[in-house]
Design an enzyme around this catalytic site. Structure first.
Site, PDB file in Angstrom:
ATOM      1  N   SER A 109       0.833  -1.203   0.000  1.00 35.26           N
ATOM      2  CA  SER A 109       0.000   0.000   0.000  1.00 35.26           C
ATOM      3  C   SER A 109       0.862   1.244   0.000  1.00 35.26           C
ATOM      4  CB  SER A 109      -0.862  -0.036   1.263  1.00 35.26           C
ATOM      5  OG  SER A 109      -1.417   1.222   1.515  1.00 35.26           O
ATOM      6  N   TYR A 120      -1.987  -1.078  10.978  1.00 35.77           N
ATOM      7  CA  TYR A 120      -2.236  -1.592   9.619  1.00 35.77           C
ATOM      8  C   TYR A 120      -1.060  -1.262   8.703  1.00 35.77           C
ATOM      9  CZ  TYR A 120      -3.601  -1.049   4.772  1.00 35.77           C
ATOM     10  OH  TYR A 120      -3.582  -1.058   3.413  1.00 35.77           O
ATOM     11  N   LYS A 136       2.059  -3.646   6.670  1.00 35.82           N
ATOM     12  CA  LYS A 136       2.483  -3.635   5.258  1.00 35.82           C
ATOM     13  C   LYS A 136       3.992  -3.445   5.164  1.00 35.82           C
ATOM     14  CE  LYS A 136      -1.496  -4.369   3.415  1.00 35.82           C
ATOM     15  NZ  LYS A 136      -1.786  -5.680   2.842  1.00 35.82           N
TER      16      LYS A 136
HETATM   17  C1  UD1 Z   1      -6.262   4.498   4.012  1.00 34.74           C
HETATM   18  C2  UD1 Z   1      -4.827   4.071   3.938  1.00 34.74           C
HETATM   19  C3  UD1 Z   1      -4.619   3.100   2.812  1.00 34.74           C
HETATM   20  C4  UD1 Z   1      -5.525   1.918   3.016  1.00 34.74           C
HETATM   21  C5  UD1 Z   1      -6.940   2.418   3.035  1.00 34.74           C
HETATM   22  C6  UD1 Z   1      -7.821   1.204   3.283  1.00 34.74           C
HETATM   23  C7  UD1 Z   1      -3.151   5.658   4.644  1.00 34.74           C
HETATM   24  C8  UD1 Z   1      -2.385   6.894   4.285  1.00 34.74           C
HETATM   25  N1  UD1 Z   1      -3.998   5.226   3.709  1.00 34.74           N
HETATM   26  O1  UD1 Z   1      -6.523   5.313   2.896  1.00 34.74           O
HETATM   27  O2  UD1 Z   1      -3.300   2.636   2.798  1.00 34.74           O
HETATM   28  O3  UD1 Z   1      -5.349   0.998   1.990  1.00 34.74           O
HETATM   29  O4  UD1 Z   1      -7.108   3.382   4.075  1.00 34.74           O
HETATM   30  O5  UD1 Z   1      -8.727   1.318   4.288  1.00 34.74           O
HETATM   31  O6  UD1 Z   1      -3.019   5.112   5.710  1.00 34.74           O
HETATM   32  N2  UD1 Z   1     -12.791  10.984   4.024  1.00 34.74           N
HETATM   33  C9  UD1 Z   1     -13.784  11.893   4.419  1.00 34.74           C
HETATM   34  N3  UD1 Z   1     -14.922  11.405   4.961  1.00 34.74           N
HETATM   35  C10 UD1 Z   1     -15.131  10.062   5.146  1.00 34.74           C
HETATM   36  C11 UD1 Z   1     -14.115   9.145   4.751  1.00 34.74           C
HETATM   37  C12 UD1 Z   1     -12.958   9.638   4.201  1.00 34.74           C
HETATM   38  O7  UD1 Z   1     -13.633  13.122   4.263  1.00 34.74           O
HETATM   39  O8  UD1 Z   1     -16.195   9.683   5.674  1.00 34.74           O
HETATM   40  C13 UD1 Z   1     -11.555  11.504   3.402  1.00 34.74           C
HETATM   41  C14 UD1 Z   1     -10.309  11.207   4.208  1.00 34.74           C
HETATM   42  O9  UD1 Z   1     -10.050  12.232   5.120  1.00 34.74           O
HETATM   43  C15 UD1 Z   1      -9.255  11.133   3.103  1.00 34.74           C
HETATM   44  C16 UD1 Z   1     -10.026  10.632   1.883  1.00 34.74           C
HETATM   45  O10 UD1 Z   1     -11.401  10.847   2.181  1.00 34.74           O
HETATM   46  O11 UD1 Z   1      -8.783  12.412   2.828  1.00 34.74           O
HETATM   47  C17 UD1 Z   1      -9.793   9.164   1.602  1.00 34.74           C
HETATM   48  O12 UD1 Z   1     -10.022   8.438   2.782  1.00 34.74           O
HETATM   49  P1  UD1 Z   1     -10.121   6.833   2.797  1.00 34.74           P
HETATM   50  O13 UD1 Z   1     -11.035   6.379   1.725  1.00 34.74           O
HETATM   51  O14 UD1 Z   1     -10.456   6.440   4.201  1.00 34.74           O
HETATM   52  O15 UD1 Z   1      -8.673   6.359   2.375  1.00 34.74           O
HETATM   53  P2  UD1 Z   1      -7.220   6.720   3.001  1.00 34.74           P
HETATM   54  O16 UD1 Z   1      -7.333   7.158   4.398  1.00 34.74           O
HETATM   55  O17 UD1 Z   1      -6.546   7.615   2.028  1.00 34.74           O
END
Ligand code: UD1
Length: 346
Positions: free
Chosen positions: A121, A146, A150
């Protein structure tokens, strides 16, 4: 294929079958459903062999490898992947993700199957100073258990390849050479265009895309956008979202690369599009591609989130001959089709 009933696994099964591979799935169904196998069959016309196995049990895993000792290669997806959950139950993450990897490697060694694609990842990069990240960007200390699993997994695989080389140099009997590719996924979203397979989160989704589709479907009241005070053009965090079908195709290219014969040892590849999109970009794409208006609200930052990351994926293009081709709108549209299918609306 371990974890073949999961989100990325199921799409990769379809892609492999369509390219003429025969797939055997080991999955403990901890975060997936056995009915995924039926839907894979509906898409590809072929039913993969499915065995419900908990790979973190050494005995169960070795028995599985014993039965399928004729496998040519392994793709190891099976792992727990929720960042927040991993902070709350770290021992489960270490046991599940690390024990299963060790057991799979032992099973492979015993059956002299030494070709592996490992699901890594972009989390291994943490918040990099320079963007986009290349495979040479240094890994930073993981910000959650997590992410740590990795990094540890990548290190275990590196040590294994090194041990093989040391033994081979000493002319000890070592069996076939290890061929291992660790694919560092960026943010996979979207679903198969048929709407038959997709992401199936357990309970309240932690990730952005399923939260968006569930909100549009009325299952969740509102999407909370975690922070708009980041140092990015619109203030919301940036990620490299990649269509899960493009990601699935990368696994086939990885296998073909290792089949060629001149590759041995270990290598790492970024699997992303090379484009960064903000949370608001994803919301706008969803609204544009589906015609649905999304109820959302800006709230405070989520602990542990990084500000921005996207890939330099040129190495995968040059060496594996792989490149992502699907647009953000195709990702959000297909995710919505899957959500509607889940609710019996199509
Ligand atoms: C994270 C992990 C990634 C992992 C993935 C799987 C890190 C940097 N990344 O990705 O390695 O494979 O989770 O679970 O550790 N967001 C909102 N509202 C929400 C949900 C998300 O605003 O309800 C935003 C988050 O703040 C982020 C973006 O959407 O900026 C993506 O979030 P998400 O889909 O959870 O993925 P990552 O956190 O990038």
């Amino acid at each position: 294929m371990t974890g073949g009933c999961g989100f990325i696994g199921s799409h990769t099964v379809v892609e492999l079958q369509q390219q003429g591979y025969t797939v055997v799935i080991a999955d403990n169904l901890s975060n997936s459903l056995a009915s995924v196998v039926d839907n894979i069959e509906k898409i590809s016309g072929q039913r993969p062999v499915f065995e419900q196995v908990d790979l973190s049990s050494r005995q169960a895993c070795l028995q599985f490898f014993n039965i399928h000792s004729d496998a040519d290669a392994v793709i190891h997806f099976a792992a727990a992947k929720a960042v927040g959950e991993s902070v709350r139950i770290p021992l489960h993450y270490y046991r599940n993700n690390i024990d299963s990897l060790l057991n799979v490697l032992e099973g492979m060694e015993k059956s002299d199957c030494r070709t592996l694609v490992f699901s890594s990842s972009c989390t291994v990069y943490g918040q990099p100073k320079k963007l986009p990240v290349t495979e040479k960007t240094p890994r930073l200390a993981a910000n959650c258990p997590y992410g740590n699993t990795k990094q540890i997994a990548e290190d275990i695989l590196t040590d294994l390849v090194h041990a093989y080389r040391v033994k081979a140099a000493a002319k000890e009997a070592v069996g076939k050479p290890w061929k291992i590719l660790a694919l560092r996924y960026f943010n996979p979203i979207g679903a198969h265009p048929s709407g038959l397979i997709g992401e199936l989160p357990n309970g309240v989704p932690g990730n952005l895309m399923p939260f968006i589709t569930q909100t549009a479907a009325g299952i969740r009241e509102k999407l909370m956008v975690f922070g708009n005070d980041y140092n990015t053009p619109d203030g919301t965090p940036i990620r490299d979202y990649i269509h899960v079908c493009d990601l699935a195709a990368a696994h086939v290219c990885a296998l073909k690369h290792m089949e060629k014969g001149d590759f041995e040892g270990m290598d790492f590849f970024n699997i992303g599009t090379g484009c960064g999109y903000s949370v608001l970009d994803v919301i706008k794409s969803f609204e544009r591609s589906t015609g649905c208006k999304l109820n959302y609200e800006i709230t405070t930052r989520r602990e542990g989130d990084i500000e921005q990351i996207w890939a330099n994926a040129e190495k995968a293009e040059k060496i594996l001959g792989w490149k992502a081709s699907r647009t953000l709108d195709e990702m959000t549209r297909s995710a919505w089709k899957w959500q509607q299918n889940l609710q019996g609306k199509i």
